[in-house]
Design a protein around this motif. Structure first.
Motif, PDB file in Angstrom:
ATOM      1  N   UNK A   2       0.850  -1.186   0.000  1.00 43.26           N
ATOM      2  CA  UNK A   2       0.000   0.000   0.000  1.00 43.26           C
ATOM      3  C   UNK A   2       0.885   1.235   0.000  1.00 43.26           C
ATOM      4  N   UNK A   3       0.319   2.332  -0.471  1.00 40.64           N
ATOM      5  CA  UNK A   3       1.031   3.605  -0.481  1.00 40.64           C
ATOM      6  C   UNK A   3       0.471   4.461   0.637  1.00 40.64           C
ATOM      7  N   UNK A   4       1.377   4.966   1.465  1.00 39.49           N
ATOM      8  CA  UNK A   4       1.007   5.763   2.623  1.00 39.49           C
ATOM      9  C   UNK A   4       1.714   7.107   2.540  1.00 39.49           C
ATOM     10  N   UNK A   5       1.054   8.149   3.028  1.00 38.65           N
ATOM     11  CA  UNK A   5       1.661   9.481   3.060  1.00 38.65           C
ATOM     12  C   UNK A   5       1.792   9.945   4.499  1.00 38.65           C
ATOM     13  N   UNK A   6       2.913  10.594   4.775  1.00 43.11           N
ATOM     14  CA  UNK A   6       3.212  11.090   6.109  1.00 43.11           C
ATOM     15  C   UNK A   6       3.649  12.543   6.020  1.00 43.11           C
ATOM     16  N   UNK A   7       3.182  13.366   6.946  1.00 43.68           N
ATOM     17  CA  UNK A   7       3.688  14.717   7.113  1.00 43.68           C
ATOM     18  C   UNK A   7       4.816  14.611   8.138  1.00 43.68           C
ATOM     19  N   UNK A   8       6.029  14.928   7.711  1.00 39.33           N
ATOM     20  CA  UNK A   8       7.202  14.760   8.568  1.00 39.33           C
ATOM     21  C   UNK A   8       7.868  16.117   8.778  1.00 39.33           C
ATOM     22  N   UNK A   9       7.984  16.523  10.033  1.00 36.24           N
ATOM     23  CA  UNK A   9       8.607  17.789  10.385  1.00 36.24           C
ATOM     24  C   UNK A   9      10.066  17.554  10.758  1.00 36.24           C
ATOM     25  N   UNK A  10      10.916  18.497  10.390  1.00 31.52           N
ATOM     26  CA  UNK A  10      12.313  18.441  10.797  1.00 31.52           C
ATOM     27  C   UNK A  10      13.286  18.096   9.689  1.00 31.52           C
ATOM     28  N   UNK A  11      12.789  17.773   8.503  1.00 28.54           N
ATOM     29  CA  UNK A  11      13.691  17.483   7.383  1.00 28.54           C
ATOM     30  C   UNK A  11      14.139  18.807   6.778  1.00 28.54           C
ATOM     31  N   UNK A  12      15.417  19.106   6.902  1.00 28.93           N
ATOM     32  CA  UNK A  12      15.906  20.403   6.434  1.00 28.93           C
ATOM     33  C   UNK A  12      16.953  20.307   5.336  1.00 28.93           C
ATOM     34  N   UNK A  13      17.431  19.089   5.047  1.00 28.92           N
ATOM     35  CA  UNK A  13      18.514  18.974   4.065  1.00 28.92           C
ATOM     36  C   UNK A  13      18.494  17.590   3.427  1.00 28.92           C
ATOM     37  N   UNK A  57      10.447   6.372  11.387  1.00 28.16           N
ATOM     38  CA  UNK A  57      10.789   7.778  11.124  1.00 28.16           C
ATOM     39  C   UNK A  57      11.013   8.512  12.441  1.00 28.16           C
ATOM     40  N   UNK A  58      10.154   8.265  13.422  1.00 29.37           N
ATOM     41  CA  UNK A  58      10.297   8.925  14.727  1.00 29.37           C
ATOM     42  C   UNK A  58      11.609   8.539  15.409  1.00 29.37           C
ATOM     43  N   UNK A  59      12.013   7.291  15.259  1.00 30.38           N
ATOM     44  CA  UNK A  59      13.256   6.825  15.879  1.00 30.38           C
ATOM     45  C   UNK A  59      14.472   7.573  15.342  1.00 30.38           C
ATOM     46  N   UNK A  60      14.355   8.131  14.140  1.00 29.26           N
ATOM     47  CA  UNK A  60      15.440   8.938  13.565  1.00 29.26           C
ATOM     48  C   UNK A  60      15.408  10.369  14.095  1.00 29.26           C
ATOM     49  N   UNK A  61      14.388  10.699  14.872  1.00 31.62           N
ATOM     50  CA  UNK A  61      14.322  12.020  15.488  1.00 31.62           C
ATOM     51  C   UNK A  61      13.416  13.018  14.790  1.00 31.62           C
ATOM     52  N   UNK A  62      12.600  12.539  13.884  1.00 35.41           N
ATOM     53  CA  UNK A  62      11.685  13.431  13.148  1.00 35.41           C
ATOM     54  C   UNK A  62      10.278  13.296  13.710  1.00 35.41           C
TER      55      UNK A  62
END
Length: 66
Positions: A2-13, A57-62
């Motif tokens: 399945x295709x899932x979409x996530x809004x992820x905060x903190x990606x800057x580069x 994703x959260x475990x990476x700090x986002x």
């Protein structure tokens, strides 16, 4: 799959994008990951459930919006 979409905060580069991709692929090496950093959007095609992907994703700090 399945295709899932996530809004992820903190990606800057580009490094952030690679970290998020690596986190997702650590739980599903076959996952297809597309990232739009300008929109804070991560789209994942995977066999894993939504919460498993979000947790990786959260475990990476986002922050993953609910």
């Amino acid at each position: 799959m399945s295709t899932q979409q996530f809004q992820v905060q903190g990606m800057t580069c580009g490094h952030c994008e690679k970290a998020v991709q690596a986190a997702i692929r650590s739980i599903d090496p076959q996952a297809q990951v597309r990232i739009d950093r300008q929109q804070n959007l991560v789209e994942v095609t995977t066999e894993k459930d939504r919460e498993s992907v979000a947790a990786a994703i959260r475990e990476e700090g986002y922050t993953v919006a609910a």
